[in-house]
Design a protein around this motif. Structure first.
Motif, mmCIF file in Angstrom:
data_model
loop_
_atom_site.group_PDB
_atom_site.id
_atom_site.type_symbol
_atom_site.label_atom_id
_atom_site.label_comp_id
_atom_site.label_asym_id
_atom_site.label_seq_id
_atom_site.Cartn_x
_atom_site.Cartn_y
_atom_site.Cartn_z
ATOM 1 N N ASP B 113 0.856 -1.146 0.187
ATOM 2 C CA ASP B 113 -0.087 0.054 0.078
ATOM 3 C C ASP B 113 0.742 1.086 -0.103
ATOM 4 O OD1 ASP B 113 -1.713 1.959 0.577
ATOM 5 O OD2 ASP B 113 -2.628 1.276 2.368
ATOM 6 N N ASN B 115 0.205 4.311 0.544
ATOM 7 C CA ASN B 115 0.007 5.202 1.411
ATOM 8 C C ASN B 115 0.753 5.038 2.573
ATOM 9 O OD1 ASN B 115 -2.112 7.011 0.740
ATOM 10 N ND2 ASN B 115 -3.724 5.536 1.090
ATOM 11 N N LEU B 116 1.060 3.691 2.813
ATOM 12 C CA LEU B 116 2.000 3.515 4.016
ATOM 13 C C LEU B 116 3.395 4.091 3.860
ATOM 14 C CD1 LEU B 116 1.404 -0.312 4.523
ATOM 15 C CD2 LEU B 116 0.489 1.469 5.905
ATOM 16 N N ASP B 118 4.033 6.931 2.105
ATOM 17 C CA ASP B 118 3.592 8.391 2.087
ATOM 18 C C ASP B 118 3.405 8.738 3.464
ATOM 19 O OD1 ASP B 118 3.600 8.483 -0.539
ATOM 20 O OD2 ASP B 118 1.625 8.954 -0.981
ATOM 21 N N VAL B 119 2.870 8.127 4.479
ATOM 22 C CA VAL B 119 2.592 8.200 5.555
ATOM 23 C C VAL B 119 3.990 8.047 6.683
ATOM 24 C CG1 VAL B 119 1.541 7.547 7.896
ATOM 25 C CG2 VAL B 119 0.038 7.918 5.983
ATOM 26 N N ALA B 120 4.767 7.304 6.141
ATOM 27 C CA ALA B 120 5.744 6.957 6.694
ATOM 28 C C ALA B 120 6.786 8.194 6.606
ATOM 29 C CB ALA B 120 6.681 5.786 6.456
ATOM 30 N N ARG B 121 6.881 8.813 5.458
ATOM 31 C CA ARG B 121 7.300 10.120 5.160
ATOM 32 C C ARG B 121 7.103 11.142 5.765
ATOM 33 N NH1 ARG B 121 8.916 11.512 -0.544
ATOM 34 N NH2 ARG B 121 10.527 12.771 0.504
ATOM 35 N N THR B 122 5.722 11.368 5.957
ATOM 36 C CA THR B 122 5.116 12.505 6.594
ATOM 37 C C THR B 122 5.324 12.300 8.113
ATOM 38 O OG1 THR B 122 2.737 11.471 7.022
ATOM 39 C CG2 THR B 122 3.091 12.872 4.984
ATOM 40 N N VAL B 134 9.278 -0.430 6.993
ATOM 41 C CA VAL B 134 7.848 -0.436 6.502
ATOM 42 C C VAL B 134 7.918 -1.310 5.123
ATOM 43 C CG1 VAL B 134 5.974 0.588 5.532
ATOM 44 C CG2 VAL B 134 7.367 1.778 7.273
ATOM 45 N N THR B 223 -3.722 -4.424 5.524
ATOM 46 C CA THR B 223 -3.675 -2.969 5.251
ATOM 47 C C THR B 223 -4.661 -1.980 4.868
ATOM 48 O OG1 THR B 223 -2.720 -3.882 3.231
ATOM 49 C CG2 THR B 223 -1.282 -2.394 4.415
#
Lengths: 333, 224
Positions: B113, B115-116, B118-122, B134, B223
């Protein structure tokens, strides 16, 4: 906080609006809400303030995507500890979970949590970064429809308590009602913003009114002291922009169409005579269609229906109070 | 069991092990590129990588032989003569098993996924942390199952290694060729025993692959 962003791809848009307390950005699917949120998080290339040009890992934002993106191979506390650095990561993560009321679920994996619980784990994980703002993508979509209102209310309460300015994008008017500040977005641009009661009661244009659930919208011709709709004169106080002879749109919410009671003295103006075409229960209210010289959607609270005992086919009078009639500029579409 | 069987099996296992390791090294970045990046000529590149799947092994082996042979470009460029040697077997095996490994690796990445990430970066993670905390924990079952599949595939290859290695006993005679030679010599009993060992080995590997795939799916379903 002022936001001014320009995005070229994947959707071209330029927006300028304020984030103030729990801010809801309302818009139909496809207008670029998610893209805007991703741009604020640094995940989509964009220019603008705040944070323009910073990579995602250096922006002080807490981003909760629609599917929440909890790491499936980690427990709740490990998810929350992910952004933490230094010692006592576990204790700090547990303290954050306690803040969102999920301490007892700390050792569960995401697939063992409900939609609302996942949302709070994602919130705790975002809070672990000490963000300046929170970005929520469609926070109602992950929730069970039966408990949506309650779970959402608790989430908004929690966010208010944390005191972090929040931008939640949604197409769900339920969420918009909980906002401190409401922003309405059309295709690639902002249509209106303000306190929700103001936006709800006075949408600036037809598109906003439709989005906010105005079901009765009619093209109207402005006359002195009111408007003409389908050859009926409706009295209302005209705003300064409205000049007799102009065309405009007039709207009234279904729940603000009032059925006249025969045992009371009749009101003096804006009375329509007609037939009740249909009437169905809708939750705890009754939804009906009134056909007179204007066709109107009506929504009766159940105490009103209990007193009036209306049935389809019946003749009745409704009144459109000038106070509830809302006039918007615009040509006929 | 004939000692030359064990020598042939050992050679096969060594070739397969080294080839699998090299596939992991080359295939993982390549699969990431094919899964997530767009670039001109991508479809052609993908087709070239999949070619060994449809090409007769003898044809692939023939080209590898020309490439590695005494008059080939490899010798001219590097001065190394790999034809009819262990290195040549490994080189050919990597090419031959690349489509299997690549397809499995790419599937593993596509199941991830995005998004995982992306979110890890944010959440403030540099790329190496996104990878180690991740990406890798979620895709390793897929990477390992792809590698095991390539390993099993290399163990059973025949045409390519025959062309590139010949069948020099003790040097380039892999176990599949050894069995063929036994049958040619009408030594059916020994051929049957050797085949049984290979059958058991391949079956065990495939069971392992299936188990790993199930584990990969378990992550995927959580996920959502």
């Amino acid at each position: 906080m002022e936001v001014h962003y320009r995005i070229r791809k994947p959707i071209a848009l330029e927006v300028r609006f304020r984030i103030q307390g729990f801010t809801v950005l309302l818009g139909e699917s496809g207008v670029g809400k998610t893209t805007l949120l991703k741009a604020l998080a640094g995940l989509v290339p964009a220019e603008g303030r705040p944070y323009g040009g910073l990579p995602p890992e250096r922006r002080p934002v807490g981003y909760l995507p629609q599917d929440l993106a909890l790491f499936p191979h980690m427990t709740a506390w490990e998810n929350v500890a992910f952004p933490l650095r230094g010692g006592n990561r576990k204790e700090r993560a547990l303290a954050l979970l306690n803040r969102v009321g999920l301490l007892e679920h700390a050792h569960k994996r995401p697939n063992q949590l409900s939609g609302g619980q996942k949302q709070r784990v994602a919130l705790a994980r975002a809070l672990a970064r000490n963000p300046e703002i929170l970005l929520l993508d469609e926070p109602t979509s992950a929730l069970d429809p039966l408990t949506k209102d309650q779970v959402l209310g608790e989430l908004v309460e929690l966010i208010r308590r944390e005191g972090i300015p929040t931008l939640a994008v949604s197409h769900d008017p339920i969420l918009a009602r909980m906002a401190d500040w409401l922003v309405v977005m059309g295709s690639g641009t902002i249509l209106q913003e303000g306190p929700p009661e103001e936006v709800y009661s006075a949408p600036s244009q037809l598109l906003v009114a439709r989005l906010l659930g105005y079901e009765n919208l009619f093209p109207a011709c402005i006359e002195p002291g009111g408007v003409e709709v389908n050859r009926v004169h409706l009295r209302l106080s005209l705003p300064p922009w409205a000049q007799p002879g102009d065309t405009a749109w007039v709207g009234i919410r279904a729940e603000e169409v009032i059925v006249v009671r025969q045992d009371r003295p009749p009101p003096l103006e804006n009375i329509l005579e007609g037939v009740l075409v249909s009437l169905h229960p809708e939750g705890l209210a009754y939804r009906g269609v009134f056909q007179g010289s204007i066709r109107l959607q009506i929504l009766l609270p159940r105490h009103v229906q209990a007193r009036l005992n209306l049935h389809p086919g019946q003749r009745l009078q409704v009144v459109l109070k000038p106070h509830y009639l809302h006039l918007m500029p615009g040509q006929m579409d | 069991m004939d000692p030359s069987f064990w020598i042939a099996l050992r050679l096969s296992l060594e070739v397969a092990l080294l080839a699998s390791f090299l596939l992991l090294l080359v295939g993982v970045p390549l699969a990431w590129l094919l899964a997530f990046r767009r670039f001109p000529g991508k479809s052609i590149l993908e087709a070239i990588f999949l070619l060994p799947l449809v090409l007769p092994p003898t044809v692939l082996g023939f080209y590898v032989l020309l490439f590695l042979g005494p008059e080939g470009p490899w010798v001219r460029i590097t001065g190394l003569s790999w034809a009819f040697r262990f290195e040549g077997l490994v080189f050919a095996s990597v090419l031959f098993s690349l489509p299997f490994a690549l397809t499995a690796y790419r599937e593993a990445f596509l199941a991830l996924d995005r998004n995982l990430l992306d979110v890890a970066r944010t959440l403030g993670s540099p790329w190496w942390k996104v990878w180690s905390k991740v990406v890798f924990p979620l895709v390793w079952p897929g990477l390992l199952s792809g590698t095991l599949l390539a390993f099993a595939h290399t163990l059973g290859e025949f045409g390519v290694v025959l062309m590139v290695g010949g069948s020099i006993p003790g040097k380039t005679q892999m176990v599949s060729i050894y069995i063929y030679d036994l049958v040619q010599a009408l030594r059916f009993e020994e051929a049957a025993r050797a085949s049984l060992v290979l059958l058991g080995l391949s079956l065990a590997l495939l069971v392992l692959v299936r188990l790993l795939e199930a584990k990969g799916r378990a992550w995927k379903s959580t996920t959502a």
